[in-house]
Design an enzyme around this catalytic site. Structure first.
Site, short mmCIF file in Angstrom:
data_model
loop_
_atom_site.label_atom_id
_atom_site.label_comp_id
_atom_site.label_asym_id
_atom_site.label_seq_id
_atom_site.Cartn_x
_atom_site.Cartn_y
_atom_site.Cartn_z
N ASP A 66 0.83 -1.20 0.00
CA ASP A 66 0.00 0.00 0.00
C ASP A 66 0.86 1.25 0.00
O ASP A 66 2.08 1.19 0.14
CB ASP A 66 -0.94 0.00 1.21
N ASP A 135 -8.13 -3.82 14.33
CA ASP A 135 -9.51 -4.03 13.88
C ASP A 135 -9.61 -5.12 12.82
O ASP A 135 -10.66 -5.28 12.19
CB ASP A 135 -10.11 -2.72 13.36
N HIS A 137 -7.78 -5.39 10.00
CA HIS A 137 -7.46 -5.06 8.60
C HIS A 137 -6.10 -5.65 8.21
O HIS A 137 -5.22 -5.81 9.05
CB HIS A 137 -7.50 -3.54 8.36
N GLU A 142 -9.85 -1.93 5.27
CA GLU A 142 -10.54 -1.68 6.53
C GLU A 142 -11.78 -2.57 6.67
O GLU A 142 -12.26 -3.15 5.68
CB GLU A 142 -10.95 -0.20 6.60
#
Length: 260
Positions: A66, A135, A137, A142
């Site tokens: 990314d 979380d 990801h 996400e």
């Protein structure tokens, strides 16, 4: 999915061993490289093997997961600069051998499609290093991300920006709101996925990823569908696993401990 519970040094050694075998086995290997704290011990171990034993990355291609959108190439937290400082410049990758998504492109949709094409034209990723967010990801996919998603623009969750604020002088307002990230579908095309997670703050995400239902609310659960995924965690990150003892038993009784 194979789950290995060990200390950080052994985890780094196992990942480095898998990468070294790949480099010796393939004539033009392709690595998927991750930033963040999780792979740092792996990069240190690979650098040590390069310096001490002559492990060479000449002829190896690398693709990043990314990149932030709108962060100038000169910014120290631009992921191209981060991965160069953490790993690429410390070994002997050839110039231009490691590339990432273009977060400064005028047409981000076109840049995303171009990045997926570049990976495919390189023959696909042989071994992808991954981390996991609190979380759930992976890369910057996400919660709520499509499990079939391709490289694309994503808006970063507030929790992700808070987690990354430590790299921006603890100022969340300096963390970009958008990124270009490989999609879950893109990541799943890699031939071997190796995810590293350490620390108790990752325990719930690891539990959901390994033992929870497959759901876009915990994007990393998509790894349950991969034919060759290895999850490497320390005791703290494994503390919520219901089958933790079984995973330890399985690894201890492997017929071939060197084969992940």
């Amino acid at each position: 999915m194979e789950v290995i519970i060990a200390d950080d040094h052994e985890l780094a050694t196992l990942v480095a061993d898998a990468i070294e075998r790949l480099l010796h086995r393939e004539s033009a290997p392709v690595l998927g490289l991750a930033t963040g704290s999780s792979p740092l011990s792996v990069y240190d171990e690979l650098t040590r093997r390069h310096e001490d034993n002559g492990l060479s990355f000449a002829g190896v291609r690398g693709f990043m997961l990314d990149e932030y959108v709108g962060l100038p190439a000169s910014h120290p937290q631009c992921y191209r600069n981060v991965i160069d400082a953490e790993f690429v410049s410390r070994v002997d990758f050839e110039d231009g051998a490691v590339q990432g998504p273009n977060g400064m492109a005028g047409d981000l949709t076109a840049a995303s499609a171009e990045y997926d094409r570049a990976i495919a034209e390189a023959g696909g990723i042989d071994l992808q290093i991954l981390g996991i967010g609190t979380d759930g990801h992976i890369a910057f996919n996400e919660p709520g991300s499509s499990l079939a998603s391709r490289t694309r623009v994503k808006t970063l969750a507030h929790q992700t920006r808070m987690d990354n604020a430590r790299f921006f002088d603890d100022n969340v307002d300096q963390v970009p709101q958008h990124c270009l990230t490989q999609g879950l579908g893109t990541i799943m095309e890699a031939r071997h996925l190796m995810l590293i997670a350490t620390g108790g703050h990752k325990a719930e995400a690891v539990h959901q990823m390994v033992e929870g239902p497959i759901s876009s609310m915990w994007p990393a659960t998509v790894l349950q569908m991969h034919p060759h995924a290895t999850v490497l965690v320390d005791d703290a990150a494994a503390s919520r696993l219901q089958l933790g003892d079984y995973y330890r038993q399985t690894y201890a009784s492997k017929l071939d401990r060197n084969r992940l």
